[in-house]
Design a protein around this motif. Structure first.
Motif, PDB file in Angstrom:
ATOM      1  N   UNK A 123      -4.188   3.448   2.094  1.00 21.39           N
ATOM      2  CA  UNK A 123      -5.023   3.256   3.029  1.00 21.39           C
ATOM      3  C   UNK A 123      -6.179   4.323   3.130  1.00 21.39           C
ATOM      4  N   UNK A 124      -5.771   5.496   2.839  1.00 18.46           N
ATOM      5  CA  UNK A 124      -6.922   6.518   2.959  1.00 18.46           C
ATOM      6  C   UNK A 124      -7.469   6.850   1.609  1.00 18.46           C
ATOM      7  N   UNK A 125      -6.635   7.316   0.647  1.00 20.58           N
ATOM      8  CA  UNK A 125      -7.067   7.757  -0.697  1.00 20.58           C
ATOM      9  C   UNK A 125      -7.513   6.573  -1.511  1.00 20.58           C
ATOM     10  N   UNK A 126      -6.755   5.548  -1.390  1.00 23.61           N
ATOM     11  CA  UNK A 126      -7.392   4.375  -1.980  1.00 23.61           C
ATOM     12  C   UNK A 126      -8.730   3.914  -2.148  1.00 23.61           C
ATOM     13  N   UNK A 127      -9.111   3.640  -0.900  1.00 18.63           N
ATOM     14  CA  UNK A 127     -10.730   3.451  -0.956  1.00 18.63           C
ATOM     15  C   UNK A 127     -11.616   4.348  -1.459  1.00 18.63           C
ATOM     16  N   UNK A 128     -11.110   5.723  -1.097  1.00 22.80           N
ATOM     17  CA  UNK A 128     -11.962   6.723  -1.629  1.00 22.80           C
ATOM     18  C   UNK A 128     -12.114   6.961  -3.028  1.00 22.80           C
ATOM     19  N   UNK A 129     -10.895   6.629  -3.841  1.00 21.39           N
ATOM     20  CA  UNK A 129     -10.755   6.669  -5.302  1.00 21.39           C
ATOM     21  C   UNK A 129     -11.346   5.520  -5.714  1.00 21.39           C
ATOM     22  N   UNK A 130     -11.447   4.391  -4.983  1.00 22.39           N
ATOM     23  CA  UNK A 130     -12.074   3.026  -5.602  1.00 22.39           C
ATOM     24  C   UNK A 130     -13.521   3.333  -5.623  1.00 22.39           C
ATOM     25  N   UNK A 131     -14.146   3.894  -4.453  1.00 20.86           N
ATOM     26  CA  UNK A 131     -15.337   3.753  -4.242  1.00 20.86           C
ATOM     27  C   UNK A 131     -15.911   4.926  -5.188  1.00 20.86           C
ATOM     28  N   UNK A 162       8.643   0.636  15.745  1.00 19.88           N
ATOM     29  CA  UNK A 162       8.479   1.968  16.387  1.00 19.88           C
ATOM     30  C   UNK A 162       8.874   3.131  15.329  1.00 19.88           C
ATOM     31  N   UNK A 163      10.082   2.982  15.127  1.00 18.78           N
ATOM     32  CA  UNK A 163      10.776   4.041  13.947  1.00 18.78           C
ATOM     33  C   UNK A 163       9.726   3.916  12.630  1.00 18.78           C
ATOM     34  N   UNK A 164       9.444   2.853  12.208  1.00 16.97           N
ATOM     35  CA  UNK A 164       8.986   2.543  11.021  1.00 16.97           C
ATOM     36  C   UNK A 164       7.272   3.247  10.993  1.00 16.97           C
ATOM     37  N   UNK A 165       6.679   2.876  12.073  1.00 20.61           N
ATOM     38  CA  UNK A 165       5.433   3.193  12.106  1.00 20.61           C
ATOM     39  C   UNK A 165       4.976   4.525  12.851  1.00 20.61           C
ATOM     40  N   UNK A 166       6.054   5.029  13.527  1.00 19.95           N
ATOM     41  CA  UNK A 166       5.804   6.361  14.211  1.00 19.95           C
ATOM     42  C   UNK A 166       5.189   7.486  13.536  1.00 19.95           C
ATOM     43  N   UNK A 167       5.301   7.627  12.141  1.00 20.08           N
ATOM     44  CA  UNK A 167       4.838   8.792  11.214  1.00 20.08           C
ATOM     45  C   UNK A 167       3.609   8.405  10.423  1.00 20.08           C
ATOM     46  N   UNK A 168       3.269   7.100  10.716  1.00 21.53           N
ATOM     47  CA  UNK A 168       1.856   6.644  10.005  1.00 21.53           C
ATOM     48  C   UNK A 168       0.684   7.492  10.485  1.00 21.53           C
ATOM     49  N   UNK A 169       0.534   7.789  11.578  1.00 18.96           N
ATOM     50  CA  UNK A 169      -0.831   8.413  12.140  1.00 18.96           C
ATOM     51  C   UNK A 169      -0.696   9.787  11.765  1.00 18.96           C
ATOM     52  N   UNK A 170       0.333  10.349  11.580  1.00 20.27           N
ATOM     53  CA  UNK A 170       0.437  11.712  10.908  1.00 20.27           C
ATOM     54  C   UNK A 170       0.336  11.729   9.511  1.00 20.27           C
ATOM     55  N   UNK A 171       0.931  10.739   8.760  1.00 20.77           N
ATOM     56  CA  UNK A 171       0.594  10.575   7.468  1.00 20.77           C
ATOM     57  C   UNK A 171      -1.006  10.471   7.065  1.00 20.77           C
ATOM     58  N   UNK A 172      -1.627   9.458   7.950  1.00 20.47           N
ATOM     59  CA  UNK A 172      -2.970   9.123   7.960  1.00 20.47           C
ATOM     60  C   UNK A 172      -3.823  10.513   8.066  1.00 20.47           C
ATOM     61  N   UNK A 174      -6.500  15.361   5.498  1.00 21.42           N
ATOM     62  CA  UNK A 174      -6.783  16.459   5.072  1.00 21.42           C
ATOM     63  C   UNK A 174      -6.519  17.214   3.726  1.00 21.42           C
ATOM     64  N   UNK A 175      -5.457  16.450   3.290  1.00 21.89           N
ATOM     65  CA  UNK A 175      -4.938  16.881   1.983  1.00 21.89           C
ATOM     66  C   UNK A 175      -5.856  16.480   1.049  1.00 21.89           C
ATOM     67  N   UNK A 206      -8.870  16.960   0.888  1.00 19.32           N
ATOM     68  CA  UNK A 206      -9.732  17.751   0.730  1.00 19.32           C
ATOM     69  C   UNK A 206      -9.383  19.347   0.256  1.00 19.32           C
ATOM     70  N   UNK A 207      -8.024  19.363   0.400  1.00 22.50           N
ATOM     71  CA  UNK A 207      -7.267  20.543  -0.175  1.00 22.50           C
ATOM     72  C   UNK A 207      -6.469  20.486  -1.444  1.00 22.50           C
ATOM     73  N   UNK A 208      -6.073  19.530  -1.923  1.00 24.56           N
ATOM     74  CA  UNK A 208      -5.301  19.044  -2.915  1.00 24.56           C
ATOM     75  C   UNK A 208      -5.773  18.310  -4.243  1.00 24.56           C
ATOM     76  N   UNK A 209      -5.590  18.884  -5.251  1.00 22.14           N
ATOM     77  CA  UNK A 209      -6.058  17.908  -6.478  1.00 22.14           C
ATOM     78  C   UNK A 209      -5.484  16.496  -6.397  1.00 22.14           C
TER      79      UNK A 209
END
Length: 424
Positions: free
Chosen positions: A244-252, A355-365, A370-371, A373-376
């Motif tokens: 969701x986050x890195x995919x469109x950036x890599x594609x662009x 709830x259990x399946x999605x609760x960590x998605x905002x954290x991952x997003x 942030x990652x 900009x900080x990790x290869x």
């Protein structure tokens, strides 16, 4: 199994109208991920901006999920779906207008998607609870496969069309189509006609807290259920961050993929899902969760390819395989829920599942924003893929997950007998 038997669920008028409503709304929704991602990136070309919009949407959904489950079990699930569809129509129409007019800001899109997230918290539990009420139990797997076939079939062309619209006339028009389809779906839902819940007629309503507690009890007493949800709570955060986050950036940034190419990649995923659906219409899964968790490990393949070979063809192949794997798990999981959880609490249980399946998605997003900009990128993708596989396979350490089998009995009448997998 003959073709007419595979399509037999459509012979029930109620399921046929429900299937039509889901198909129509999906026709617009499949374009939204591409349209929304590039609408945000046109405003602010950063991983943080995209993470903000997607993260807020998921966060508001998580906040309201449990309430959505209680509402869907307490009131008519069709009415709940109709109200939520109307609200989705209005919010997507507003987003489309702002984007098309050129007046959209990052804050506006964040707020609108936050509202959409809250609405979806009522939509998902209601949808899960409808299926067992509109189709015979013997056709549950076929019904779930048909719904998946509709969704994934439309997903073949939807992202590609969205990519072309983004390049040609802008992302707002895809959101406008989505708004229109939800309006049409609302009308179709009025034709479903759910059976009356006779066991609830005249019964006093319990407090929301008590009903939530009852749903929690049904959820925790099934080991296979909470183990899978715990695993997906972690893997969904990884998958959303990567795709969701890195995919469109890599594609662009890739000359071989680009915005239109990213739509093709997502369409390739849908092709894999459609082809696997044809198999699932004819094949009975004896152990749906064991098979599903082995299959879901394939989602690591496109993560690796995005990191080491960000070119259109290999990435599209990886997403094709991932789409097939998602279908195996998705049909197996839906069927397990419908066969092993009483209909009277199914929406509440599914809300705990979501709830259990999605609760960590905002954290991952936000974390992957942030990652980035900080990790290869290559290192980040490879590590993410490895962790994803390890976590997914860990679910099979539970015998309850490995041994859960199909049942032809009604969980509403069998009680605990249908709650646990058969043990040899």
């Amino acid at each position: 199994m003959r073709i007419q038997e595979s399509l037999g669920a459509l012979g029930d008028r109620r399921f046929a109208w429900y299937f039509t409503a889901r198909t129509v709304s999906t026709a617009g929704s499949v374009m939204v991920p591409v349209a929304l991602a590039f609408a945000v990136l046109h405003i602010d070309q950063s991983a943080g901006a995209l993470a903000q919009v997607l993260g807020v949407r998921t966060l508001t959904m998580v906040v309201f999920l449990l309430v959505g489950g209680v509402v869907a079990d307490r009131f008519s699930r069709i009415v709940v779906l109709q109200v939520s569809h109307v609200l989705t129509c209005l919010t997507q129409a507003l987003a489309a207008y702002l984007i098309i007019s050129g007046d959209a800001t990052l804050t506006q899109l964040t707020v609108i998607e936050g509202v959409n997230g809250a609405v979806s918290a009522f939509t998902m539990p209601a949808m899960v609870g409808v299926v067992p009420l509109v189709v015979d139990r013997s056709r549950l797997q076929q019904a779930n496969a048909l719904l998946s076939f509709s969704r994934s079939g439309l997903s073949i062309i939807g992202p590609a069309v969205a990519g072309l619209l983004v390049v040609g006339v802008g992302p707002g028009w895809a959101l406008a189509v989505d708004a229109l389809t939800y309006a049409v779906a609302t009308v179709c839902l009025a034709r479903v006609g759910l059976p009356r819940r006779s066991e609830d007629a005249g019964a006093p309503r319990h407090s929301m807290v008590r009903e939530l507690r009852e749903g929690w009890g049904e959820f925790t007493r099934r080991e296979w259920l909470w183990v899978i949800v715990l695993v997906f709570g972690l893997t969904n955060a990884i998958h959303t961050g990567v795709v969701g986050v890195l995919g469109p950036l890599i594609a662009k940034s890739s000359a071989s993929i680009g915005e239109a190419g990213w739509g093709i990649v997502l369409s390739a995923e849908a092709v894999g899902t459609v082809l696997m659906t044809l198999v699932m219409l004819r094949l009975r899964l004896r152990h749906p969760l064991r098979t599903g968790m082995l299959a879901i490990c394939v989602l690591a393949v496109p993560m690796v390819l995005l990191g080491v070979a960000p070119a259109l063809v290999p990435v599209a192949v990886g997403f094709f395989l991932a789409g097939a794997a998602v279908e195996v798990f998705g049909v197996g999981w839906s069927t397990a829920l419908h066969e092993h959880v009483p209909v009277s609490v199914l929406s509440r249980v599914s809300s705990y599942d979501a709830l259990g399946s999605f609760v960590a998605i905002p954290i991952g997003t936000f974390l992957y924003g942030w990652l980035a900009t900080a990790v290869d990128t290559e290192t980040l993708m490879l590590v993410s893929a490895g962790v994803y596989v390890v976590i997914s396979l860990s679910a099979l350490l539970s015998r309850s997950v490995r041994d859960l089998s199909r049942t032809s009995e009604d969980p509403a009448t069998t009680g605990a007998a249908a709650d646990e997998p058969a043990r040899s």
